[in-house]
Motif scaffolding. Structure first.
Motif, mmCIF file in Angstrom:
data_model
loop_
_atom_site.group_PDB
_atom_site.id
_atom_site.type_symbol
_atom_site.label_atom_id
_atom_site.label_comp_id
_atom_site.label_asym_id
_atom_site.label_seq_id
_atom_site.Cartn_x
_atom_site.Cartn_y
_atom_site.Cartn_z
ATOM 1 N N LEU A 173 70.534 1.383 -41.729
ATOM 2 C CA LEU A 173 71.207 0.294 -41.015
ATOM 3 C C LEU A 173 71.763 0.800 -39.688
ATOM 4 C CD1 LEU A 173 72.256 -2.600 -40.891
ATOM 5 C CD2 LEU A 173 74.262 -1.859 -42.211
ATOM 6 N N GLY A 174 72.328 2.020 -39.717
ATOM 7 C CA GLY A 174 72.832 2.595 -38.475
ATOM 8 C C GLY A 174 71.735 2.763 -37.445
ATOM 9 N N ARG A 175 70.571 3.255 -37.876
ATOM 10 C CA ARG A 175 69.453 3.411 -36.937
ATOM 11 C C ARG A 175 69.013 2.064 -36.377
ATOM 12 N NH1 ARG A 175 67.864 7.358 -40.727
ATOM 13 N NH2 ARG A 175 66.489 5.897 -41.789
ATOM 14 N N GLU A 176 68.983 1.070 -37.228
ATOM 15 C CA GLU A 176 68.602 -0.270 -36.761
ATOM 16 C C GLU A 176 69.580 -0.791 -35.713
ATOM 17 O OE1 GLU A 176 68.451 -2.725 -40.169
ATOM 18 O OE2 GLU A 176 66.714 -1.708 -41.075
ATOM 19 N N ARG A 177 70.833 -0.405 -35.850
ATOM 20 C CA ARG A 177 71.872 -0.869 -34.914
ATOM 21 C C ARG A 177 72.088 0.095 -33.758
ATOM 22 N NH1 ARG A 177 75.411 -4.537 -37.316
ATOM 23 N NH2 ARG A 177 76.163 -4.815 -35.172
ATOM 24 N N GLY A 178 71.248 1.157 -33.678
ATOM 25 C CA GLY A 178 71.321 2.065 -32.529
ATOM 26 C C GLY A 178 72.198 3.277 -32.709
ATOM 27 N N LEU A 179 72.594 3.597 -33.953
ATOM 28 C CA LEU A 179 73.488 4.727 -34.208
ATOM 29 C C LEU A 179 72.767 5.814 -34.993
ATOM 30 C CD1 LEU A 179 76.713 2.814 -35.360
ATOM 31 C CD2 LEU A 179 75.980 3.367 -33.009
ATOM 32 N N LEU A 180 72.938 7.056 -34.582
ATOM 33 C CA LEU A 180 72.374 8.189 -35.308
ATOM 34 C C LEU A 180 73.506 8.865 -36.077
ATOM 35 C CD1 LEU A 180 69.786 9.718 -35.852
ATOM 36 C CD2 LEU A 180 70.325 11.207 -33.917
ATOM 37 N N LEU A 181 73.548 8.616 -37.383
ATOM 38 C CA LEU A 181 74.587 9.150 -38.254
ATOM 39 C C LEU A 181 74.004 10.242 -39.147
ATOM 40 C CD1 LEU A 181 76.041 5.667 -39.240
ATOM 41 C CD2 LEU A 181 77.124 7.311 -37.692
ATOM 42 N N ASP A 182 74.842 10.865 -39.924
ATOM 43 C CA ASP A 182 74.394 11.945 -40.798
ATOM 44 C C ASP A 182 74.838 11.650 -42.222
ATOM 45 O OD1 ASP A 182 73.290 14.306 -41.621
ATOM 46 O OD2 ASP A 182 74.801 15.609 -40.722
ATOM 47 N N GLY A 183 73.948 11.915 -43.178
ATOM 48 C CA GLY A 183 74.277 11.741 -44.583
ATOM 49 C C GLY A 183 74.566 13.069 -45.243
ATOM 50 N N LEU A 184 75.292 13.027 -46.346
ATOM 51 C CA LEU A 184 75.646 14.268 -47.047
ATOM 52 C C LEU A 184 74.473 14.853 -47.816
ATOM 53 C CD1 LEU A 184 79.189 13.414 -48.492
ATOM 54 C CD2 LEU A 184 78.610 14.567 -46.338
ATOM 55 N N ALA A 185 73.509 14.028 -48.203
ATOM 56 C CA ALA A 185 72.454 14.488 -49.111
ATOM 57 C C ALA A 185 71.691 15.677 -48.563
ATOM 58 C CB ALA A 185 71.484 13.339 -49.417
ATOM 59 N N ARG A 186 71.409 15.699 -47.269
ATOM 60 C CA ARG A 186 70.585 16.770 -46.722
ATOM 61 C C ARG A 186 71.311 18.110 -46.683
ATOM 62 N NH1 ARG A 186 70.730 18.549 -41.356
ATOM 63 N NH2 ARG A 186 72.423 17.695 -40.098
ATOM 64 N N HIS A 187 72.597 18.104 -46.947
ATOM 65 C CA HIS A 187 73.372 19.344 -46.900
ATOM 66 C C HIS A 187 73.465 20.026 -48.265
ATOM 67 C CE1 HIS A 187 74.620 18.531 -42.769
ATOM 68 N NE2 HIS A 187 74.843 17.288 -43.141
ATOM 69 N N PHE A 188 72.768 19.492 -49.243
ATOM 70 C CA PHE A 188 72.739 20.115 -50.567
ATOM 71 C C PHE A 188 71.509 21.013 -50.688
ATOM 72 C CE2 PHE A 188 75.672 16.719 -51.394
ATOM 73 C CZ PHE A 188 76.477 17.167 -52.437
ATOM 74 N N ALA A 189 71.712 22.219 -51.221
ATOM 75 C CA ALA A 189 70.581 23.093 -51.509
ATOM 76 C C ALA A 189 69.867 22.640 -52.771
ATOM 77 C CB ALA A 189 71.051 24.539 -51.655
ATOM 78 N N GLY A 190 70.588 21.981 -53.676
ATOM 79 C CA GLY A 190 70.019 21.449 -54.902
ATOM 80 C C GLY A 190 70.071 19.938 -54.890
ATOM 81 N N THR A 191 70.132 19.339 -56.069
ATOM 82 C CA THR A 191 70.193 17.884 -56.187
ATOM 83 C C THR A 191 71.550 17.375 -55.712
ATOM 84 O OG1 THR A 191 68.715 17.944 -58.095
ATOM 85 C CG2 THR A 191 70.017 15.942 -57.776
#
Length: 471
Positions: A419-437
Motif C-alpha cells: 500500500l505504501g508503494r502504491e501511495r508513493g512511499l518506500l517503507l521497510d518491513g521487519l521480516a527481511r531482518h530475520f535470519a530465520g523465520t
C-alpha cells in the motif's frame, strides 16, 4: 543450463540461460524481481539443488544492473533458505527447497538505494542535505592539500585516530586511547575483518534476531555458525545467548531494526556473561549519537573494554560515501585485525579519514551533530504526534532516526508495504531482518532520508497507510 567440468561435476550456471527478465518500468524494485525469478526457478526445477549460482558481480554484469541489486536478491534468498553460501566456494541452490513460508519482499534498506520516485522512508539513511556545503568543500580542499602517501597506515592516520578518540569521549563518553582505535571503512567492513581475523570455521556467533543481515552474512562467509539471540523492549536478552559462542554481535544504542535501547541492567549482565563464558561482545554503535528525552547509557566498551569491540561509522552522522569508520578493541583483537590486514593487503582509505579530521578540527563536525540532533528530534516529534493521534502504536522513538509500528502478522506487513508503494512511499518491513523465520511483524519508518518539507507533505499519506484497520 548447468556448466560441467571434464569430470562431469557442476561448476556453475550460465548467466545467459538464467530464467530472469527484469522490467525496469515496473514499480517493483529490481532486487525483488530478481529474487522472485530465482525463487521460481528453484521451486520449478529450472535450478536444481547443488547448482552454483554466478557471483553477484558476474550476475550484475550479465543482467546489466548494479551489484547492489544482485546482492540484495541473494541476501533475501539466503534468509529464506533457497540458497547457501559456502566459504571460498561460492553460492549454491539448496539441495531441497525450504519449508514453504510466505515470501516477504525485500525493500531498500541502508545499503540499497531508493527505487524510482518513491519517497525514501527507510531506516539507516543519513540526513545528507543537512551538511554545511561550505564546510564540506573546505574539508575536502584541506584534505587534498596533504601530500600523497607512499605507504598507507595500516591502523589508520594518526590524526584520524586521535580525532576519533576525542569524538568518542565528547559524544559517547568512551575514554579510548588513540592507539586502541583502528580506522575502518565502516561497520560492515569492520565486521568482515573481525570475522576473518578471529573466527575459525564452525565457531558459534550470536546475533540479534531480528538484526543486521549484512553482519550475519559476514560471519557466515567466514565459516561461522550464526545462532539467533532474542531481542525484546530492553534490547538483546543475555539469558538467551547459547553456551559455547565465541562472539555476540549487538546494537545496544538503538537496536536495528526494532529500535529498543538496551537497559543498563542488561548491559551489565551481558558483559558479566561475556567475562564468565569467555566470549567477545561486538558492539555496533548504530545511532549512538542520536537520543531524545532519555538519559545517556554507558557504551558497552566503557563498561568492559577487555571483552568489547566497539564499532562506529560516519555513515549516519555524515554520509556513507565517506567510507570512514572506527574500531576500538582490546589489544589482542587489534593485533589480530592488523595481522589480517597485512596478510590481505587491505587498508581503510585515508581520504575519508582526512575529511573527518578537518571537519573535527574546525568545529564543523560538532556544529553538524548539534543541527542533526535538533532536526531529527523535531521530525520525530512531528511523526510521533501524527501517528499517535491516529491511534497508530509507535516503538523505538526515543533514539535514532527511525521508529517502528508493530503489526499483527507478516501478511499485514506485506499489505502495508505494498500500500505504501502504491501511495508513493518506500517503507521497510521487519521480516527481511530475520535470519530465520520471522516471528515479529511491523513497519520501520525512517525520517532522515528525505527533506523535512517532503516528510511534512507525505505525513497524511503515511498515517493513512499505517492507520489501524477497523474491525
Amino acid at each position: 543450463m548447468p556448466l560441467f567440468d571434464m569430470g562431469g561435476h557442476v561448476v556453475g550456471v550460465d548467466t545467459t540461460l538464467l530464467p530472469v527478465t527484469l522490467d525496469r518500468e515496473s514499480g517493483v524494485p529490481l532486487a525483488v524481481q530478481l529474487a522472485d525469478a530465482l525463487r521460481e526457478a528453484a521451486s520449478g526445477g529450472h535450478l536444481r539443488g547443488g547448482d552454483r549460482l554466478p557471483s553477484t558481480r558476474a550476475l550484475a554484469a550479465g543482467l546489466g544492473v548494479s551489484r547492489t541489486v544482485t546482492s540484495a536478491a541473494y541476501e533475501q534468498l539466503h534468509a529464506e533458505g533457497w540458497i547457501v553460501g559456502r566459504h571460498g566456494s561460492g553460492t549454491f541452490v539448496t539441495t531441497s527447497p525450504p519449508t514453504p513460508v510466505s515470501h516477504h519482499r525485500a525493500v531498500a534498506g541502508p545499503d540499497q538505494p531508493p527505487q524510482g520516485d518513491l519517497v525514501p522512508l527507510m531506516p539507516g539513511m543519513p540526513w545528507a542535505d543537512g551538511l554545511d556545503r561550505a564546510a564540506w568543500r573546505r574539508a575536502w580542499r584541506a584534505a587534498a592539500d596533504s601530500p600523497p602517501l607512499v605507504v598507507s597506515e595500516r591502523a589508520g592516520l594518526v590524526e584520524y585516530r586521535a580525532a576519533i578518540a576525542e569524538h568518542l569521549l565528547r559524544h559517547r563518553g568512551l575514554d579510548a586511547a588513540p592507539n586502541s582505535v583502528l580506522a575502518t571503512a565502516g561497520t560492515t567492513a569492520a565486521v568482515v575483518e573481525l570475522a576473518a581475523a578471529l573466527l575459525d570455521p564452525g565457531d558459534l556467533v550470536g546475533v540479534e534476531e531480528p538484526g543486521y543481515q549484512r553482519a550475519v552474512e559476514a560471519f557466515r562467509r567466514a565459516g561461522a555458525r550464526v545462532v539467533p539471540v532474542e531481542v525484546d523492549e530492553q534490547g538483546l536478552r543475555p539469558d538467551s545467548i547459547p553456551a559455547g559462542v565465541k562472539a555476540v554481535y549487538c546494537s545496544p544504542a538503538h537496536q536495528y531494526p526494532l529500535g529498543s535501547r538496551m537497559s543498563a541492567s542488561r548491559r551489565v549482565e551481558l558483559v558479566e556473561r561475556a567475562r564468565a563464558d569467555g566470549f567477545l561482545v561486538v558492539e555496533d554503535d548504530y545511532d549512538g549519537e542520536l537520543r531524545y528525552d532519555v538519559a545517556p547509557l554507558p557504551v558497552l566498551a566503557a563498561l568492559a573494554p577487555d571483552v568489547v569491540v566497539h564499532l562506529g561509522t560516519t555513515s549516519k552522522i555524515l554520509t556513507p560515501t565517506l567510507g570512514a569508520g572506527w574500531m576500538v578493541a582490546p589489544p589482542g583483537v587489534t593485533a589480530a585485525v592488523l595481522a589480517y590486514r597485512d596478510d590481505a593487503g587491505t587498508r581503510a582509505s585515508p581520504a575519508g579519514q582526512r575529511v573527518f579530521v578537518e571537519l573535527a578540527r574546525h568545529g564543523d563536525l560538532g556544529r553538524h551533530l548539534r543541527r542533526l540532533r535538533r532536526e531529527l528530534s523535531e521530525r520525530r516529534s512531528m511523526l510521533v504526534t501524527a501517528l499517535r493521534a491516529a491511534n497508530v502504536p509507535v516503538l523505538g522513538d526515543d533514539a535514532g532516526a527511525h521508529l517502528v509500528v508493530p503489526l499483527e502478522s507478516e501478511g499485514e506487513e506485506r499489505r502495508r508495504l505494498a500500500l505504501g508503494r502504491e501511495r508513493g512511499l518506500l517503507l521497510d518491513g521487519l521480516a527481511r531482518h530475520f535470519a530465520g523465520t520471522p516471528t515479529t511483524a511491523g513497519i520501520a519508518v525512517g525520517y532522515a532520508g528525505c527533506s523535512r518539507e517532503t516528510l511534512h507533505d507525505v505525513l497524511g499519506v503515511l498515517v493513512d497507510v499505517l492507520r489501524p484497520t477497523r474491525r
